[in-house]
Design a protein around this motif. Structure first.
Motif, PDB file in Angstrom:
ATOM      1  N   LYS A  85       0.845  -1.180   0.000  1.00  0.00           N
ATOM      2  CA  LYS A  85       0.000   0.000   0.000  1.00  0.00           C
ATOM      3  C   LYS A  85       0.887   1.240   0.000  1.00  0.00           C
ATOM      4  N   ASP A  86       0.346   2.312  -0.599  1.00  0.00           N
ATOM      5  CA  ASP A  86       1.070   3.573  -0.482  1.00  0.00           C
ATOM      6  C   ASP A  86       0.169   4.605   0.192  1.00  0.00           C
ATOM      7  N   ASP A  87       0.738   5.747   0.502  1.00  0.00           N
ATOM      8  CA  ASP A  87       0.031   6.729   1.309  1.00  0.00           C
ATOM      9  C   ASP A  87      -1.148   7.353   0.596  1.00  0.00           C
ATOM     10  N   LEU A  88      -1.152   7.324  -0.728  1.00  0.00           N
ATOM     11  CA  LEU A  88      -2.240   7.938  -1.472  1.00  0.00           C
ATOM     12  C   LEU A  88      -3.412   6.999  -1.633  1.00  0.00           C
ATOM     13  N   GLY A  89      -3.266   5.769  -1.245  1.00  0.00           N
ATOM     14  CA  GLY A  89      -4.368   4.820  -1.378  1.00  0.00           C
ATOM     15  C   GLY A  89      -4.371   4.113  -2.706  1.00  0.00           C
ATOM     16  N   ALA A  90      -3.447   4.427  -3.594  1.00  0.00           N
ATOM     17  CA  ALA A  90      -3.374   3.718  -4.873  1.00  0.00           C
ATOM     18  C   ALA A  90      -2.458   2.516  -4.698  1.00  0.00           C
ATOM     19  N   SER A  91      -2.897   1.382  -5.151  1.00  0.00           N
ATOM     20  CA  SER A  91      -2.121   0.162  -4.956  1.00  0.00           C
ATOM     21  C   SER A  91      -0.892   0.159  -5.843  1.00  0.00           C
ATOM     22  N   LYS A  92       0.207  -0.300  -5.267  1.00  0.00           N
ATOM     23  CA  LYS A  92       1.427  -0.442  -6.065  1.00  0.00           C
ATOM     24  C   LYS A  92       1.380  -1.749  -6.824  1.00  0.00           C
ATOM     25  N   LYS A  93       2.092  -1.770  -7.925  1.00  0.00           N
ATOM     26  CA  LYS A  93       2.092  -2.987  -8.741  1.00  0.00           C
ATOM     27  C   LYS A  93       2.847  -4.103  -8.024  1.00  0.00           C
ATOM     28  N   LEU A 115      -9.438   1.656   6.359  1.00  0.00           N
ATOM     29  CA  LEU A 115     -10.645   1.932   5.582  1.00  0.00           C
ATOM     30  C   LEU A 115     -10.401   3.029   4.559  1.00  0.00           C
ATOM     31  N   LEU A 116      -9.710   4.098   4.995  1.00  0.00           N
ATOM     32  CA  LEU A 116      -9.419   5.188   4.068  1.00  0.00           C
ATOM     33  C   LEU A 116      -8.506   4.726   2.942  1.00  0.00           C
ATOM     34  N   SER A 117      -7.564   3.840   3.264  1.00  0.00           N
ATOM     35  CA  SER A 117      -6.686   3.290   2.232  1.00  0.00           C
ATOM     36  C   SER A 117      -7.486   2.450   1.246  1.00  0.00           C
ATOM     37  N   PHE A 118      -8.424   1.668   1.751  1.00  0.00           N
ATOM     38  CA  PHE A 118      -9.286   0.834   0.915  1.00  0.00           C
ATOM     39  C   PHE A 118     -10.126   1.703  -0.016  1.00  0.00           C
ATOM     40  N   VAL A 119     -10.723   2.758   0.551  1.00  0.00           N
ATOM     41  CA  VAL A 119     -11.533   3.684  -0.243  1.00  0.00           C
ATOM     42  C   VAL A 119     -10.667   4.401  -1.284  1.00  0.00           C
ATOM     43  N   GLY A 120      -9.439   4.743  -0.885  1.00  0.00           N
ATOM     44  CA  GLY A 120      -8.526   5.413  -1.818  1.00  0.00           C
ATOM     45  C   GLY A 120      -8.187   4.550  -3.010  1.00  0.00           C
ATOM     46  N   ARG A 121      -7.971   3.252  -2.759  1.00  0.00           N
ATOM     47  CA  ARG A 121      -7.689   2.344  -3.872  1.00  0.00           C
ATOM     48  C   ARG A 121      -8.879   2.243  -4.810  1.00  0.00           C
ATOM     49  N   PHE A 122     -10.066   2.254  -4.237  1.00  0.00           N
ATOM     50  CA  PHE A 122     -11.269   2.141  -5.069  1.00  0.00           C
ATOM     51  C   PHE A 122     -11.470   3.387  -5.918  1.00  0.00           C
ATOM     52  N   PHE A 123     -11.289   4.559  -5.323  1.00  0.00           N
ATOM     53  CA  PHE A 123     -11.549   5.811  -6.035  1.00  0.00           C
ATOM     54  C   PHE A 123     -10.344   6.301  -6.831  1.00  0.00           C
ATOM     55  N   TYR A 124      -9.282   5.510  -6.871  1.00  0.00           N
ATOM     56  CA  TYR A 124      -8.103   5.932  -7.634  1.00  0.00           C
ATOM     57  C   TYR A 124      -8.459   6.217  -9.090  1.00  0.00           C
ATOM     58  N   TYR A 125      -9.370   5.443  -9.667  1.00  0.00           N
ATOM     59  CA  TYR A 125      -9.689   5.595 -11.087  1.00  0.00           C
ATOM     60  C   TYR A 125     -10.595   6.791 -11.343  1.00  0.00           C
ATOM     61  N   LEU A 126     -11.136   7.369 -10.268  1.00  0.00           N
ATOM     62  CA  LEU A 126     -11.879   8.620 -10.421  1.00  0.00           C
ATOM     63  C   LEU A 126     -10.912   9.795 -10.476  1.00  0.00           C
TER      64      LEU A 126
END
Length: 381
Positions: A85-93, A115-126
């Motif tokens: 995981k990274d701090d922005l919530g976007a998953s690393k490859k 939870l915020l990290s999980f939400v960040g990964r989900f909304f990364y594509y937004l």
């Protein structure tokens, strides 16, 4: 039409906490049951509200796309969580060379930060913004890079209204064209439509430049396209140059999990990603055009066949220089484009009427389009 889109968005927000809790402490049976429910819910929303979705509308197309990619991403987050995981919530490859079936899940403790990290990964594509992985560029390199993209933006600002105007004239002259009856006009409209589609991404390029400059190169925004017409192969086109947002999504949700969790080879994982993309576009075609499901599937099958049966052959890789490979790639793409791009062409001018001619919803762009139309008309007179 926006009502159905709002339902999908509200449902996604509502199920996020449940998906997070299930991904941390749920048993495999509970997790798989949740994933099945997610697919039933999100695919069911457009099916049950299809009467409210206008055919040949971009809003309907976006609604159909979201109803598919949201459960796809949630499936990956619940069943195949990223390894880091990274701090922005976007998953690393994940490391694609490390193909272990049993990947341990780090930090199973439930927390607000998780939870915020999980939400960040989900909304990364937004909002696809992430930290720059490479060393920070110097200001000279940063300005040089963004100057190049600024030139590209200006070129797209000129190209987009020109293509839009020419496409409108052809669509009015040949309404709902057929490849068999008007082959030349049909192919011209395919080329103009794809050029306009690429040109419309100038807003994304502008956002990328702004994010890069304001952050001093510390942050980067994902580009929508990476010069698709410079592709030297279909693998290069679909893997590194066209629609990088969906491409990244398919890598994270299909390609990498297939390798890491099921020990699939790169070729098998690529086939699975292409198959998923074909199903997605068939789903979109069903709601957007009221048909074309088989055609959309055949289009992606044809792309995968060419990649595996031609581009992977040694005689092809070694016999042609890069320039001719690029030419062959473009020719093959447009030879098969009638299977999917043709759905948009055959919907014209209705598609253009309902979607503002395909030109971005910016008043300046509409003024430029109108001015170019007048100027071209005066020149012809």
């Amino acid at each position: 039409m926006a009502v159905v889109l709002n339902k999908i968005g509200a449902t996604a927000v509502a199920v996020l906490p449940i998906c997070y809790l299930c991904s941390k402490n749920g048993s495999p049976l509970v997790q798989h049951s949740l994933v099945i429910c997610l697919w039933v819910i999100f695919l069911g929303i457009p099916c049950l509200n299809q009467s409210d979705m206008e055919i040949r509308s971009s809003v309907t197309m976006i609604t159909a796309v979201l109803s598919f990619i949201i459960p796809l991403k949630l499936t990956q987050l619940v069943l195949y969580p990223p390894r880091q995981k990274d701090d922005l919530g976007a998953s690393k490859k994940s490391d694609e060379d490390d193909k272990c079936k049993n990947i341990s899940r780090e930090n199973n403790d439930i927390s607000w930060r998780g939870l915020l990290s999980f939400v960040g990964r989900f909304f990364y594509y937004l909002i696809p913004i992430s930290k720059t992985k490479s060393p920070l560029p110097t200001w000279q390199a940063l300005l040089k890079q963004n100057t190049r993209y600024t030139v590209v933006i200006l070129m797209k600002l000129i190209m987009t209204p020109l293509c839009g105007f020419a496409l409108r004239r052809l669509a009015d002259k040949y309404p709902f064209p057929s490849l068999r009856q008007e082959p030349v006009a049909y192919m011209k409209m395919e080329v103009l439509f794809t050029l306009e589609l690429i040109g419309m991404a100038w807003t994304n390029d502008l956002q990328c430049v702004i994010v890069s400059l304001l952050s001093g190169g510390r942050l980067q925004m994902l580009h929508m396209h990476n010069f698709p017409f410079l592709s030297r192969s279909l693998r290069d086109l679909w893997g590194r140059r066209y629609n990088l947002l969906i491409n990244t999504l398919l890598k994270e949700t299909v390609f990498i999990p297939a390798q890491n969790y099921y020990d699939c080879s790169k070729q098998v994982a690529s086939v699975l990603a292409f198959t998923t993309s074909g199903i997605l576009h068939s789903w979109v075609a069903h709601f957007t055009f009221g048909g074309g499901v088989v055609r959309a599937s055949l289009f992606f099958v044809s792309q995968e066949l060419w990649i595996n049966q031609v581009e992977q052959r040694e005689w092809y890789r070694n016999s042609f220089p890069s320039f001719w490979k690029a030419v062959v790639t473009v020719l093959y793409f447009y030879a098969t484009a009638c299977l999917y791009v043709g759905l948009f062409v055959e919907a014209m001018p209705d598609w253009l009427d309902k979607n503002a001619g395909g030109v971005p919803e910016v008043p300046v762009m509409k003024d430029v389009t109108n001015s170019l139309g007048v100027a071209i008309g005066l020149i012809r007179q």
